[in-house]
Motif scaffolding. Structure first.
Motif, PDB file in Angstrom:
ATOM      1  N   TYR A 190      12.788  14.417  34.790  1.00 23.04           N
ATOM      2  CA  TYR A 190      12.239  13.121  34.384  1.00 23.04           C
ATOM      3  C   TYR A 190      12.390  12.110  35.519  1.00 23.04           C
ATOM      4  CZ  TYR A 190      12.711  15.343  29.860  1.00 23.04           C
ATOM      5  OH  TYR A 190      12.637  16.238  28.823  1.00 23.04           O
ATOM      6  N   THR A 191      11.403  11.216  35.621  1.00 24.10           N
ATOM      7  CA  THR A 191      11.377  10.188  36.653  1.00 24.10           C
ATOM      8  C   THR A 191      11.530   8.817  36.013  1.00 24.10           C
ATOM      9  OG1 THR A 191       9.969  11.494  38.119  1.00 24.10           O
ATOM     10  CG2 THR A 191      10.014   9.127  38.481  1.00 24.10           C
ATOM     11  N   THR A 192      12.415   8.012  36.570  1.00 28.03           N
ATOM     12  CA  THR A 192      12.603   6.629  36.138  1.00 28.03           C
ATOM     13  C   THR A 192      11.923   5.707  37.142  1.00 28.03           C
ATOM     14  OG1 THR A 192      14.720   7.142  35.098  1.00 28.03           O
ATOM     15  CG2 THR A 192      14.288   4.834  35.631  1.00 28.03           C
ATOM     16  N   THR A 193      11.140   4.771  36.625  1.00 24.74           N
ATOM     17  CA  THR A 193      10.378   3.865  37.481  1.00 24.74           C
ATOM     18  C   THR A 193      10.690   2.419  37.110  1.00 24.74           C
ATOM     19  OG1 THR A 193       8.568   5.464  37.626  1.00 24.74           O
ATOM     20  CG2 THR A 193       8.076   3.196  38.244  1.00 24.74           C
ATOM     21  N   LEU A 194      11.052   1.624  38.116  1.00 20.53           N
ATOM     22  CA  LEU A 194      11.233   0.182  37.942  1.00 20.53           C
ATOM     23  C   LEU A 194      10.027  -0.518  38.561  1.00 20.53           C
ATOM     24  CD1 LEU A 194      12.876  -2.387  37.270  1.00 20.53           C
ATOM     25  CD2 LEU A 194      13.942  -2.154  39.538  1.00 20.53           C
ATOM     26  N   LEU A 195       9.381  -1.372  37.775  1.00 21.82           N
ATOM     27  CA  LEU A 195       8.200  -2.097  38.242  1.00 21.82           C
ATOM     28  C   LEU A 195       8.442  -3.598  38.091  1.00 21.82           C
ATOM     29  CD1 LEU A 195       5.233  -2.223  39.191  1.00 21.82           C
ATOM     30  CD2 LEU A 195       4.573  -2.019  36.781  1.00 21.82           C
ATOM     31  N   VAL A 196       8.397  -4.314  39.239  1.00 22.82           N
ATOM     32  CA  VAL A 196       8.573  -5.761  39.254  1.00 22.82           C
ATOM     33  C   VAL A 196       7.334  -6.379  39.886  1.00 22.82           C
ATOM     34  CG1 VAL A 196      10.044  -7.684  39.944  1.00 22.82           C
ATOM     35  CG2 VAL A 196      11.060  -5.448  39.508  1.00 22.82           C
ATOM     36  N   GLU A 197       6.773  -7.379  39.234  1.00 28.11           N
ATOM     37  CA  GLU A 197       5.584  -8.052  39.741  1.00 28.11           C
ATOM     38  C   GLU A 197       5.924  -9.495  40.113  1.00 28.11           C
ATOM     39  OE1 GLU A 197       1.912  -5.839  37.541  1.00 28.11           O
ATOM     40  OE2 GLU A 197       3.074  -7.284  36.325  1.00 28.11           O
ATOM     41  N   GLY A 198       5.174 -10.045  41.057  1.00 28.41           N
ATOM     42  CA  GLY A 198       5.439 -11.401  41.496  1.00 28.41           C
ATOM     43  C   GLY A 198       4.206 -12.051  42.093  1.00 28.41           C
ATOM     44  N   ASP A 199       4.467 -13.175  42.762  1.00 28.60           N
ATOM     45  CA  ASP A 199       3.375 -13.960  43.354  1.00 28.60           C
ATOM     46  C   ASP A 199       3.831 -14.471  44.711  1.00 28.60           C
ATOM     47  OD1 ASP A 199       2.128 -16.924  43.725  1.00 28.60           O
ATOM     48  OD2 ASP A 199       0.705 -15.595  42.698  1.00 28.60           O
ATOM     49  N   LEU A 200       3.037 -14.191  45.724  1.00 30.12           N
ATOM     50  CA  LEU A 200       3.353 -14.617  47.072  1.00 30.12           C
ATOM     51  C   LEU A 200       2.143 -15.364  47.638  1.00 30.12           C
ATOM     52  CD1 LEU A 200       5.299 -14.664  49.484  1.00 30.12           C
ATOM     53  CD2 LEU A 200       4.299 -12.460  50.193  1.00 30.12           C
ATOM     54  N   LEU A 201       2.254 -16.684  47.732  1.00 31.03           N
ATOM     55  CA  LEU A 201       1.187 -17.523  48.262  1.00 31.03           C
ATOM     56  C   LEU A 201      -0.127 -17.312  47.516  1.00 31.03           C
ATOM     57  CD1 LEU A 201       1.938 -17.159  52.084  1.00 31.03           C
ATOM     58  CD2 LEU A 201       2.671 -18.981  50.542  1.00 31.03           C
ATOM     59  N   GLY A 202      -0.017 -17.194  46.176  1.00 24.59           N
ATOM     60  CA  GLY A 202      -1.197 -17.029  45.339  1.00 24.59           C
ATOM     61  C   GLY A 202      -1.694 -15.613  45.218  1.00 24.59           C
ATOM     62  N   ALA A 203      -1.070 -14.698  45.925  1.00 28.39           N
ATOM     63  CA  ALA A 203      -1.476 -13.287  45.856  1.00 28.39           C
ATOM     64  C   ALA A 203      -0.527 -12.510  44.940  1.00 28.39           C
ATOM     65  CB  ALA A 203      -1.494 -12.673  47.251  1.00 28.39           C
ATOM     66  N   HIS A 204      -1.107 -11.586  44.206  1.00 25.74           N
ATOM     67  CA  HIS A 204      -0.297 -10.746  43.315  1.00 25.74           C
ATOM     68  C   HIS A 204       0.483  -9.730  44.126  1.00 25.74           C
ATOM     69  CE1 HIS A 204       0.412  -7.255  40.623  1.00 25.74           C
ATOM     70  NE2 HIS A 204       0.754  -8.236  39.775  1.00 25.74           N
ATOM     71  N   THR A 205       1.786  -9.631  43.857  1.00 27.44           N
ATOM     72  CA  THR A 205       2.650  -8.665  44.542  1.00 27.44           C
ATOM     73  C   THR A 205       3.305  -7.745  43.525  1.00 27.44           C
ATOM     74  OG1 THR A 205       4.505 -10.212  44.489  1.00 27.44           O
ATOM     75  CG2 THR A 205       3.103 -10.224  46.465  1.00 27.44           C
ATOM     76  N   GLN A 206       3.721  -6.585  44.012  1.00 30.13           N
ATOM     77  CA  GLN A 206       4.317  -5.581  43.112  1.00 30.13           C
ATOM     78  C   GLN A 206       5.339  -4.764  43.888  1.00 30.13           C
ATOM     79  OE1 GLN A 206       1.748  -3.404  40.254  1.00 30.13           O
ATOM     80  NE2 GLN A 206       2.466  -1.563  41.312  1.00 30.13           N
ATOM     81  N   LEU A 207       6.475  -4.564  43.267  1.00 32.87           N
ATOM     82  CA  LEU A 207       7.549  -3.775  43.879  1.00 32.87           C
ATOM     83  C   LEU A 207       7.926  -2.649  42.919  1.00 32.87           C
ATOM     84  CD1 LEU A 207       9.597  -3.470  46.218  1.00 32.87           C
ATOM     85  CD2 LEU A 207      11.148  -4.953  44.903  1.00 32.87           C
ATOM     86  N   THR A 208       7.984  -1.426  43.461  1.00 29.10           N
ATOM     87  CA  THR A 208       8.250  -0.251  42.623  1.00 29.10           C
ATOM     88  C   THR A 208       9.368   0.580  43.244  1.00 29.10           C
ATOM     89  OG1 THR A 208       5.917  -0.168  41.996  1.00 29.10           O
ATOM     90  CG2 THR A 208       7.239   1.757  41.511  1.00 29.10           C
ATOM     91  N   GLU A 209      10.247   1.066  42.395  1.00 27.83           N
ATOM     92  CA  GLU A 209      11.332   1.954  42.830  1.00 27.83           C
ATOM     93  C   GLU A 209      11.420   3.142  41.867  1.00 27.83           C
ATOM     94  OE1 GLU A 209      14.419   3.239  45.317  1.00 27.83           O
ATOM     95  OE2 GLU A 209      12.969   1.615  45.571  1.00 27.83           O
ATOM     96  N   TYR A 210      11.626   4.354  42.431  1.00 31.05           N
ATOM     97  CA  TYR A 210      11.638   5.587  41.634  1.00 31.05           C
ATOM     98  C   TYR A 210      12.964   6.320  41.779  1.00 31.05           C
ATOM     99  CZ  TYR A 210       6.550   4.988  42.033  1.00 31.05           C
ATOM    100  OH  TYR A 210       5.270   4.490  42.014  1.00 31.05           O
ATOM    101  N   ASP A 211      13.264   7.119  40.750  1.00 30.24           N
ATOM    102  CA  ASP A 211      14.364   8.085  40.850  1.00 30.24           C
ATOM    103  C   ASP A 211      14.079   9.228  39.874  1.00 30.24           C
ATOM    104  OD1 ASP A 211      17.089   8.879  41.827  1.00 30.24           O
ATOM    105  OD2 ASP A 211      17.488   8.778  39.664  1.00 30.24           O
ATOM    106  N   THR A 212      14.269  10.457  40.357  1.00 32.07           N
ATOM    107  CA  THR A 212      14.000  11.652  39.532  1.00 32.07           C
ATOM    108  C   THR A 212      15.294  12.429  39.351  1.00 32.07           C
ATOM    109  OG1 THR A 212      11.721  11.798  40.347  1.00 32.07           O
ATOM    110  CG2 THR A 212      12.664  13.765  39.346  1.00 32.07           C
ATOM    111  N   ASP A 213      15.517  12.852  38.098  1.00 32.78           N
ATOM    112  CA  ASP A 213      16.755  13.581  37.797  1.00 32.78           C
ATOM    113  C   ASP A 213      16.505  14.491  36.590  1.00 32.78           C
ATOM    114  OD1 ASP A 213      19.324  14.458  37.892  1.00 32.78           O
ATOM    115  OD2 ASP A 213      20.249  12.461  37.768  1.00 32.78           O
ATOM    116  N   VAL A 214      17.466  15.393  36.391  1.00 32.39           N
ATOM    117  CA  VAL A 214      17.408  16.288  35.230  1.00 32.39           C
ATOM    118  C   VAL A 214      17.907  15.542  33.998  1.00 32.39           C
ATOM    119  CG1 VAL A 214      18.294  18.415  34.205  1.00 32.39           C
ATOM    120  CG2 VAL A 214      17.696  18.353  36.639  1.00 32.39           C
ATOM    121  N   GLY A 215      17.175  15.677  32.904  1.00 29.30           N
ATOM    122  CA  GLY A 215      17.576  15.053  31.647  1.00 29.30           C
ATOM    123  C   GLY A 215      17.729  16.092  30.548  1.00 29.30           C
TER     124      GLY A 215
END
Length: 268
Positions: A190-215
């Motif tokens: 299984y993969t865990t995903t963190l998704l954070v969205e933001g705004d930089l000078l009026g532009a849409h930004t997105q930051l993603t981090e992943y981790d995969t492990d046995v569940g």
């Protein structure tokens, strides 16, 4: 022939005979005949009535026997309809419901959204089935303060966490006519995903981090057959999954939780 004295007395008095039957004053001889006739008529009527009652009893008995004979036939029909031979057959199912996430000290205001599952299985025996499933869970959290603002500009106040992957299960089944109870367990990747969205000078930004492990997961549920090929059910799943998103959130995270699902299953 001897004339009755009552007739001679009436003739002397009135000069004529009264129109009275000669047996009117002699009931014992002729009334008995009418009595016998009446009894014969009643006996005949009673006999007809008894025959009708017997006929009705026979008809009722035949009806009862027919109903008794129909009961096992109906039971066989129910078995044939709701309990077909399922060994050596495939099935597929979909499930949707609520997800209750595990608590983590690094995550604030966790809010489980929903859980999904898609399954395909094969019935080895009446009591054992093998299954491959895809599991997905979603939750919302407050955006962690450890995320560097330079990467996003101005981050949104809430972030999303997703967990999903593919696993295998062994299920132990108790068939009860139209109902089947089951428990099981298995593991997957299984993969865990963190998704954070933001705004930089009026532009849409997105930051993603992943981790995969046995569940690891455990499952328990019940299926109710509405036809030979379709069943509806309720299912509980427990997922144990660890994740490490050190680049954005320090420390290990427990990304498992509890699933409460409604299922629809097709049997082939």
């Amino acid at each position: 022939m001897r004339i009755p004295r009552t007739l001679i007395s009436q003739f002397r008095t009135t000069g004529r005979l009264a129109a009275t039957p000669i047996w009117a004053n002699d009931p014992p001889q002729h009334t008995g005949a009418f009595y016998c006739t009446e009894q014969i008529f009643r006996a005949g009527a009673n006999g007809i009535l008894q025959e009708n009652v017997m006929s009705m009893k026979i008809c009722c008995s035949h009806l009862v026997l027919a109903l008794v004979a129909l009961i096992p036939m109906q039971a066989v029909a129910q078995v044939n309809m709701f309990e077909p031979e399922r060994v050596g057959r495939w099935y597929m199912s979909g499930a949707v419901g609520a997800f209750n996430e595990e608590t983590n000290s690094q995550l604030v205001n966790q809010e489980g959204y929903f859980g999904l599952a898609i399954n395909g299985g094969y019935r080895l025996t009446p009591h054992i089935a093998l299954e491959i499933d895809g599991l997905f869970a979603s939750q919302r959290i407050d955006t962690p303060t450890t995320i560097p603002p330079s990467a996003l500009g101005t981050p949104e106040g809430r972030a999303s966490l997703y967990s999903g992957g593919i696993g295998g299960l062994v299920k132990f089944i108790l068939p009860l006519d139209r109902v089947e109870l089951y428990v099981g367990g298995g593991l997957g990747l299984y993969t865990t995903t963190l998704l954070v969205e933001g705004d930089l000078l009026g532009a849409h930004t997105q930051l993603t981090e992943y981790d995969t492990d046995v569940g690891f997961q455990a499952v328990a549920g019940a299926d109710f057959y509405v036809s030979r090929r379709v069943s509806l059910g309720l299912e509980y799943r427990r997922l144990k999954l660890d994740a490490n998103l050190d680049a954005l959130i320090p420390g290990d995270l427990d990304m498992g939780g509890d699933f409460f699902l409604a299922t629809v299953r097709g049997h082939f």
